[in-house]
Design an enzyme around this catalytic site. Sequence first.
Site, PDB file in Angstrom:
ATOM      1  N   HIS A 190      50.519  40.324  39.829  1.00 19.20           N
ATOM      2  CA  HIS A 190      50.284  38.974  40.349  1.00 19.20           C
ATOM      3  C   HIS A 190      48.989  38.400  39.790  1.00 19.20           C
ATOM      4  O   HIS A 190      48.951  37.254  39.316  1.00 19.20           O
ATOM      5  CB  HIS A 190      50.225  39.010  41.874  1.00 19.20           C
ATOM      6  CG  HIS A 190      50.008  37.667  42.492  1.00 19.20           C
ATOM      7  ND1 HIS A 190      51.026  36.933  43.068  1.00 19.20           N
ATOM      8  CD2 HIS A 190      48.890  36.891  42.601  1.00 19.20           C
ATOM      9  CE1 HIS A 190      50.549  35.781  43.507  1.00 19.20           C
ATOM     10  NE2 HIS A 190      49.253  35.741  43.235  1.00 19.20           N
ATOM     11  N   GLU A 191      47.925  39.186  39.842  1.00 15.78           N
ATOM     12  CA  GLU A 191      46.628  38.669  39.394  1.00 15.78           C
ATOM     13  C   GLU A 191      46.616  38.391  37.899  1.00 15.78           C
ATOM     14  O   GLU A 191      45.955  37.450  37.446  1.00 15.78           O
ATOM     15  CB  GLU A 191      45.514  39.644  39.776  1.00 15.78           C
ATOM     16  CG  GLU A 191      45.330  39.821  41.274  1.00 15.78           C
ATOM     17  CD  GLU A 191      45.091  38.511  42.009  1.00 15.78           C
ATOM     18  OE1 GLU A 191      44.552  37.565  41.404  1.00 15.78           O
ATOM     19  OE2 GLU A 191      45.448  38.431  43.189  1.00 15.78           O
TER      20      GLU A 191
ATOM     21  N   HIS B  36      47.583  34.973  37.183  1.00 16.96           N
ATOM     22  CA  HIS B  36      46.479  34.013  37.251  1.00 16.96           C
ATOM     23  C   HIS B  36      45.605  34.072  35.991  1.00 16.96           C
ATOM     24  O   HIS B  36      45.137  33.040  35.501  1.00 16.96           O
ATOM     25  CB  HIS B  36      45.612  34.293  38.480  1.00 16.96           C
ATOM     26  CG  HIS B  36      46.296  34.011  39.779  1.00 16.96           C
ATOM     27  ND1 HIS B  36      46.961  32.840  40.029  1.00 16.96           N
ATOM     28  CD2 HIS B  36      46.402  34.751  40.913  1.00 16.96           C
ATOM     29  CE1 HIS B  36      47.451  32.869  41.258  1.00 16.96           C
ATOM     30  NE2 HIS B  36      47.137  34.013  41.807  1.00 16.96           N
TER      31      HIS B  36
END
Length: 709
Positions: free
Chosen positions: A501-502, A505
């Site tokens: 997920h990170e 980003h």
Amino acid sequence: MEREEDDRQSHRGINGGSNKKMVIVFTGAAALLAVALNFAFNAFKSFKHRRETKDLAGSIVRVNLSGNEIRKLADRIIEESKAVHDAVASVHVDKVKYQDIMMLAELEARQFPLVQSCVFPRLVSTSEDVRQASAEAEQKINLYIGSCRKREDVYRVVKAFAAREEWINADTKSYVQSLVRDFEQNGLNLTSTKKEEVQRLLAQIDELSMQYVQNINNDCTFLLFTESELEGLPSELIQVFDRDNDEKIKVTLKSNHVLPILELCKVGATRRRIAVGYGQRCKEVNVPVLETLVQLRHKFARLLGYDNYAEFAVGSRMAKTSAKVFEFLEDLSTSLTDLAAKELAGLKELKLKEEGSNLFGIEDLLYYVKKFEEDRFHLDFRALKDYFPLSLVLQGIFKILQDLFGLKFEEIVSAEVWHEDVRVFSVFDLGTSYLMGYAYLDLFFRDGKYGQTCVLPLQNGSLSTNADRQVPVVLLMCEFLIEDGNTPALLRFSEVVSLFHEFGHVVHALCNRASLARFSGLRVDHDFVEIPGHVFENWCFESSILKLISGYYQDVTRPIKDDVCNSLRKWRYSFSALKLRQEILYCLFDQIIHSTDNVDFLELFKFLHPKVMLGLPILEGTNPASCFPHSAIGYEASCYSRIWSKVFAADIFASKFHDGGLNHHIGMQFRNKVLAPGGAKDPLECLLDFIGREPSIQAYIDSLAYSSV
């Protein structure tokens, strides 16, 4: 048994402890299984492609500043900013030009990395003096920025330019409109009396918001239990609790005590007592605080011309209107009704078998969900951890990013860093070797470090007036446990998901090609910013990817088995319909109180709870409004946003990456159409361009049905 995080799609994320630093430079989109074994053999070796340098070309981020250097830099930032704002304010409103307004844009691009250089040491430094200086600098700079948004002299000049509508391009229009919005949200377009009222309301709202949260943080309430009343909790957890003089176990009403009991304790009466106590926290003090807060927010919004606070909060987001939020939540809730009812029936049946009662309450949800999952999926998360060495997972992510998005990560082994565990990577476009930016990875726990996983832009990309591009610089922080002498750092599966997920980003920040710093990095619509992270999570539930990123730490050629991959995919969404309806319940509460006057919070919960939770009543004696911090600070009228991003990310993945493979052509479309435009373009337009239609909830509904009980 190790307790796996309940949020299956939480944010997390790399092995910085080893002296062997690695970079992945695979090319093409070869079949993953064909390269997996060869890839695994190289998991712990050094790689040839490295760049040795102390300075990062194009980065003006400063690391390792002393406390005094931070204080001096903060003063210089404010001094330079004041000079530019004064210069803009001195321009006659009839003569203001594009170049005058762009002085502010250039200032933002130049100062953002310097501001971050002052601020981020508070999160990562091992020096208490540096952390203190950084915290002071952050407060000082924030106060100054707040004062800039109240400067009427600058507002008049910006407003005069906006009124002429002499836009050079779409980015300029968006930038000027955002400047005007910043000023007018401080009441600068109102009469002096109303402007003063806006400032007074904002100050009261800030004070009460902090009071609400502080009341929760300061709550020291505890309950006493015997060991038999806590049956089911592992002995190592029991030992963590304090005891009173009678040797009874003291359980605080903090989430780190409450959640394990709700999930593991076999005694239904204990679960109920804990859940009631948790829901009664700060009831006497915080309910009136939240009531006052909501009234003040409505007053503030109406002074600015909105019907209510929800319209103010949602108006600048993808959803646009509170009515759209209600429609989204209600459509989603209705679509989940049958599946949620089936899930609840399964849990009631389990309770009847174990406790001889099917009087199921909300306090039973976590316990019986976990029990059902253990019986059905046979997933041993403690054992599974041995198959996810951090370095191997990281290499897999680098390969995926290269094959999907054409991004090549190369480690800079001699870059200046603030701790020996930190690693720095240059990121290049694979096809052109163009420098996309830099990524700092600071992923191990240490004393004094910020205790949450997050991605922090340190320098936003932008294009100067002479067409020079400033490259983005991004920091990824996690709290992984460092390896000991013989065992590599190993990740829980929830941490693997979080790392994916990170990196969504990280990729978003690096691929954002907005021309202005204000719309670069992660400066995008709040309803949109989590979508790339949620999209990228999907790959770590695909069998081919799971085999790529897994390998038993003593023999990395042994990935997890097919049946485990299958179970993980089904486990991902098990009981998600029931859990999501519970989340929708709180989002509806948040949206209703911020769009309606004089709401009785307790009566609203008593009405909503059984309606949304399929007949399950609110716990007697509780009022969730007393401990609902998202409605108090930071997420008021926007709690829906987390669900929004998850649902639309599911649609993106299902419609464009449906086979779960690494389709480079589709990946580059996603990079160019969704990630690259930045915050200057309406995100709905970006999704329309990529998907070919408006996003839908159906793909998310279908994914939940896949794991139907």
